[in-house]
Design an enzyme around this catalytic site. Structure first.
Site, PDB file in Angstrom:
ATOM      1  N   LYS A  75     -24.543 -33.715   1.294  1.00 59.44           N
ATOM      2  CA  LYS A  75     -23.772 -33.945   0.065  1.00 59.44           C
ATOM      3  C   LYS A  75     -24.579 -33.561  -1.175  1.00 59.44           C
ATOM      4  O   LYS A  75     -24.072 -32.870  -2.064  1.00 59.44           O
ATOM      5  CB  LYS A  75     -23.350 -35.418   0.014  1.00 59.44           C
ATOM      6  CG  LYS A  75     -22.493 -35.789  -1.189  1.00 59.44           C
ATOM      7  CD  LYS A  75     -21.634 -37.010  -0.917  1.00 59.44           C
ATOM      8  CE  LYS A  75     -22.417 -38.315  -0.874  1.00 59.44           C
ATOM      9  NZ  LYS A  75     -22.884 -38.771  -2.206  1.00 59.44           N
ATOM     10  N   SER A  76     -25.831 -33.986  -1.225  1.00 59.19           N
ATOM     11  CA  SER A  76     -26.649 -33.686  -2.410  1.00 59.19           C
ATOM     12  C   SER A  76     -26.812 -32.180  -2.590  1.00 59.19           C
ATOM     13  O   SER A  76     -26.696 -31.648  -3.698  1.00 59.19           O
ATOM     14  CB  SER A  76     -28.035 -34.315  -2.261  1.00 59.19           C
ATOM     15  OG  SER A  76     -27.945 -35.709  -2.251  1.00 59.19           O
ATOM     16  N   GLY A 120     -20.768 -40.613  -8.096  1.00 57.00           N
ATOM     17  CA  GLY A 120     -21.823 -40.810  -9.088  1.00 57.00           C
ATOM     18  C   GLY A 120     -22.645 -39.557  -9.283  1.00 57.00           C
ATOM     19  O   GLY A 120     -23.111 -39.266 -10.387  1.00 57.00           O
ATOM     20  N   SER A 122     -34.465 -42.595  -9.332  1.00 63.60           N
ATOM     21  CA  SER A 122     -33.122 -42.029  -9.153  1.00 63.60           C
ATOM     22  C   SER A 122     -33.150 -40.513  -9.234  1.00 63.60           C
ATOM     23  O   SER A 122     -33.488 -39.938 -10.278  1.00 63.60           O
ATOM     24  CB  SER A 122     -32.168 -42.581 -10.217  1.00 63.60           C
ATOM     25  OG  SER A 122     -30.997 -41.789 -10.260  1.00 63.60           O
ATOM     26  N   ASP A 177     -29.517 -44.408   0.919  1.00 66.60           N
ATOM     27  CA  ASP A 177     -28.102 -44.486   1.317  1.00 66.60           C
ATOM     28  C   ASP A 177     -27.923 -45.005   2.747  1.00 66.60           C
ATOM     29  O   ASP A 177     -26.788 -45.183   3.202  1.00 66.60           O
ATOM     30  CB  ASP A 177     -27.447 -43.104   1.188  1.00 66.60           C
ATOM     31  CG  ASP A 177     -27.329 -42.677  -0.268  1.00 66.60           C
ATOM     32  OD1 ASP A 177     -27.266 -43.558  -1.145  1.00 66.60           O
ATOM     33  OD2 ASP A 177     -27.295 -41.457  -0.527  1.00 66.60           O
ATOM     34  N   LYS A 226     -24.615 -49.109  -6.338  1.00 67.09           N
ATOM     35  CA  LYS A 226     -24.073 -47.939  -5.630  1.00 67.09           C
ATOM     36  C   LYS A 226     -22.536 -48.003  -5.685  1.00 67.09           C
ATOM     37  O   LYS A 226     -21.977 -48.716  -6.503  1.00 67.09           O
ATOM     38  CB  LYS A 226     -24.599 -47.918  -4.198  1.00 67.09           C
ATOM     39  CG  LYS A 226     -26.114 -47.673  -4.114  1.00 67.09           C
ATOM     40  CD  LYS A 226     -26.464 -46.280  -4.593  1.00 67.09           C
ATOM     41  CE  LYS A 226     -27.966 -46.022  -4.511  1.00 67.09           C
ATOM     42  NZ  LYS A 226     -28.333 -44.763  -5.161  1.00 67.09           N
ATOM     43  N   ARG A 230     -24.021 -52.996  -2.523  1.00 62.75           N
ATOM     44  CA  ARG A 230     -24.178 -52.864  -1.063  1.00 62.75           C
ATOM     45  C   ARG A 230     -24.913 -54.042  -0.427  1.00 62.75           C
ATOM     46  O   ARG A 230     -24.795 -54.231   0.787  1.00 62.75           O
ATOM     47  CB  ARG A 230     -24.855 -51.537  -0.713  1.00 62.75           C
ATOM     48  CG  ARG A 230     -23.906 -50.378  -0.903  1.00 62.75           C
ATOM     49  CD  ARG A 230     -24.498 -49.036  -0.518  1.00 62.75           C
ATOM     50  NE  ARG A 230     -23.459 -48.013  -0.605  1.00 62.75           N
ATOM     51  CZ  ARG A 230     -23.680 -46.714  -0.674  1.00 62.75           C
ATOM     52  NH1 ARG A 230     -24.918 -46.253  -0.676  1.00 62.75           N
ATOM     53  NH2 ARG A 230     -22.668 -45.871  -0.750  1.00 62.75           N
TER      54      ARG A 230
END
Ligand code: S3P
Length: 442
Positions: free
Chosen positions: A26-27, A99, A172, A324, A351, A355
Site C-alpha cells: 500500500k505504501s 491517512g 511517522s 500496522d 490509526k 487500535r
C-alpha cells in the site's frame, strides 16, 4: 441474530495450504502514483494495489492534472505534470479512509500555488492532522482545519515554499513523507531528522526517480536531506507484495494446526519486517525462501507452518517496523502460551480506529483475557486452545480494515466462530482478502 449485508462470521477452518500472493504494498503503491504524477513522461507500474485507499490517491492526482490510466490487472500508466506542475483541483480531494493519501497529498499541495480542500470518511475525520499542519505551515502553507486540527480542511499552498529542517516529534513515515514531498517543489534543501527510523519507501523511491537525496546517521538520528526542484525521471516500478497484508496469513497459518502456506513475493524491507522476527521469537515457523531484490526493495517468499506460540514482551523499539501489524499480533498473543506484553504503542490510538481500545474490546468479546493500558495491551494467552468466539455478539471494527481482518483470523482459531460487524473496510487495503482466505482453507 440479524445479519447486515457487510457482516460476516469467520469459523474454525481446516489447515491453510498452498501458495498465494498478496496484493501490492500500500505504501509503495501510493508513492508510485504520486511520484509518477510528478515525472515528465510515462511511468509504468505493475503490481499496484487496487484498494480504495490507493484509488483515492489516483483520483486526487488526476484531479490535479496527472494522466493516470489502468491498463490491466495491477498495471497502470502515469503521465506526470513535472515537479511544480500540479493544477488547482475543481472539487474537494476525497481521501476516503486513507491517512496516507491525506497526509502525503497535503505535503504535495503545500508547496504549489494552489488551494485544495481535503475531505474523508468518519474515521479519517477524527484523525490528527496537526502533525502535518505544523511543519507544512513552517514551510509557508496556510491551513483552515476543522476544530482540533482535523479534516475537512482547506489548504492554501505556498509558492515559493521555504525549506525547513524538521525533527519528527512522532515516529511517522506519513509526516516524514509529507515534508519531503513538499520539499520537492521548494528551492534549497529540506531536511527531516528522524530520531526513530520509520519506513523508508519515500527515500528509496525519490532516489529511484532521480531526486538528489542524502541519508546519513548523525548522533544516532537519521538525517534526510532533499534538494528541491529536481527533474524527476519516469520509472518502471514493480510493487512487491504488502508485508502488512501477508501478516494476516502468517498468523493464520501459524495458528491453525496442519497449515503449510507459502506467501510469494513479500516485501522484507527491514523498516517493515518487524512482525516476522517477533513471531519467530514466539516460536513461529517462518522460512524465507529465495530472498531477492525487486524494484529496489528486498522481497522473499515466506513458507509458514503451524507452530505453537509462547507469550512475549515486545521491545517498544520495534514498534515502527510493525506498526500496522499489532492488531494481528494481539490475536497471536491471545492464543499463545503465557502472557504477552506490548508497550510504547500510543500511536495505535490514532490509526483508522483506536487500535488498542478496539482490539481489547474485540478480543474480550471472543473470550480472550486482555488488559488495556494507556500505551499497550497485556494479553494472557489460551496456550493454543481455541478462543470461545462470539455466538451471540458481533465484534465492532469501527471502520478499520485491519481490525476486521485480524478478527477474521481470530475466527479461524475459535470454537463458535467470530462475527465481524462490517467487512466493507477490508476493501481499502486488501480487496480479495476473504476470497483468498476461502481459497487456502478450502
Ligand atoms: C504509512 C505510514 C504509517 C502506517 C500507514 C502507512 C505510510 O502511518 O501506519 O498504514 O505509507 O507512510 P504513520 O506515518 O502514521 O505511522
Amino acid at each position: 441474530m440479524s445479519t447486515s449485508p457487510t457482516s460476516r462470521r469467520f469459523r474454525a477452518s481446516g489447515p491453510l495450504r498452498g501458495t498465494i500472493a498478496v496484493p501490492g504494498d500500500k505504501s509503495i503503491s501510493h508513492r508510485s502514483l504520486i511520484l509518477g504524477a510528478l515525472a515528465v513522461g510515462e511511468t509504468r507500474v505493475t503490481g499496484l494495489l487496487e484498494g480504495e485507499d490507493v484509488l483515492a490517491t489516483a483520483a486526487a492526482m488526476r484531479a490535479m492534472g496527472a494522466d493516470i490510466e489502468r491498463t490491466g490487472d495491477g498495471e497502470w500508466r502515469i503521465h506526470g505534470v513535472g515537479v511544480g506542475g500540479l493544477l488547482q483541483p475543481d472539487a474537494a480531494l476525497d481521501c476516503g479512509n486513507s491517512g496516507t493519501s491525506a497526509r502525503l497529498l497535503m505535503g504535495l499541495v503545500a508547496s504549489h500555488g494552489i488551494t485544495a480542500t481535503f475531505t474523508g470518511d468518519a474515521s479519517l475525520s477524527k484523525r490528527p492532522m496537526g502533525r502535518v499542519i505544523e511543519p507544512l505551515s513552517q514551510m509557508g502553507a496556510g491551513f483552515t482545519p476543522s476544530p482540533g486540527g482535523r479534516m475537512p480542511l482547506m489548504l492554501e499552498g505556498a509558492h515559493p515554499a521555504v525549506p525547513i529542517t524538521y525533527r519528527l516529534p512522532v515516529a511517522s513515515a506519513q509526516v516524514k513523507s509529507a515534508v519531503l514531498l513538499a520539499g520537492l517543489n521548494t528551492p534549497g534543501v529540506t531536511t527531516v531528522i528522524e530520531p526513530v527510523p520509520t519506513r523508508d519507501h519515500s527515500e528509496r523511491m525519490l532516489r529511484g526517480f532521480g531526486a538528489l537525496i542524502e541519508v546519513s546517521e548523525e548522533d544516532g538520528e537519521r538525517v534526510i536531506r532533499l534538494t528541491g526542484q529536481p527533474e524527476l525521471q519516469p520509472q518502471d516500478i514493480v510493487v512487491p507484495g504488502d508485508p502488512s497484508s501477508a501478516a494476516f496469513f502468517m498468523v493464520a497459518a501459524t495458528l491453525v494446526e496442519g497449515s503449510d502456506l507459502t506467501i510469494r513475493n513479500v516485501g522484507m524491507n527491514p523498516t517493515r519486517a518487524g512482525l516476522v522476527g517477533v513471531l519467530r521469537a514466539m516460536g513461529a515457523n517462518i522460512e524465507e525462501l529465495d530472498p531477492r531484490e525487486v524494484g529496489g526493495e528486498p522481497v522473499a517468499d515466506l513458507r509458514v507452518r503451524h507452530a505453537t506460540l509462547k507469550g512475549i514482551e515486545v521491545d517498544p523499539a520495534l514498534a515502527p517496523s510493525m506498526i500496522d501489524e499489532f492488531p494481528v499480533l494481539f490475536v497471536a498473543a491471545a492464543l499463545a502460551q503465557g502472557t504477552s506484553v506490548t508497550r510504547g504503542l500510543e500511536e495505535l490510538r490514532v490509526k483508522e480506529s483506536d487500535r488498542l481500545a478496539t482490539m481489547a474490546a474485540a478480543l474480550k468479546t471472543v473470550g480472550a483475557q486482555v488488559e488495556e493500558r494507556e500505551d499497550g495491551l497485556t494479553i494472557h494467552g489460551t496456550g493454543g486452545e481455541p478462543l470461545r468466539g462470539s455466538a451471540n455478539a458481533r465484534v465492532k471494527t469501527h471502520l478499520d480494515h485491519r481490525i476486521a481482518m485480524s478478527m477474521a483470523v481470530a475466527g479461524l482459531a475459535s470454537r463458535d466462530g467470530v462475527e465481524v460487524d462490517d467487512t466493507s473496510p477490508i476493501a481499502t487495503s486488501f480487496p480479495n482478502f476473504i476470497a483468498l482466505l476461502d481459497e487456502v482453507t478450502r
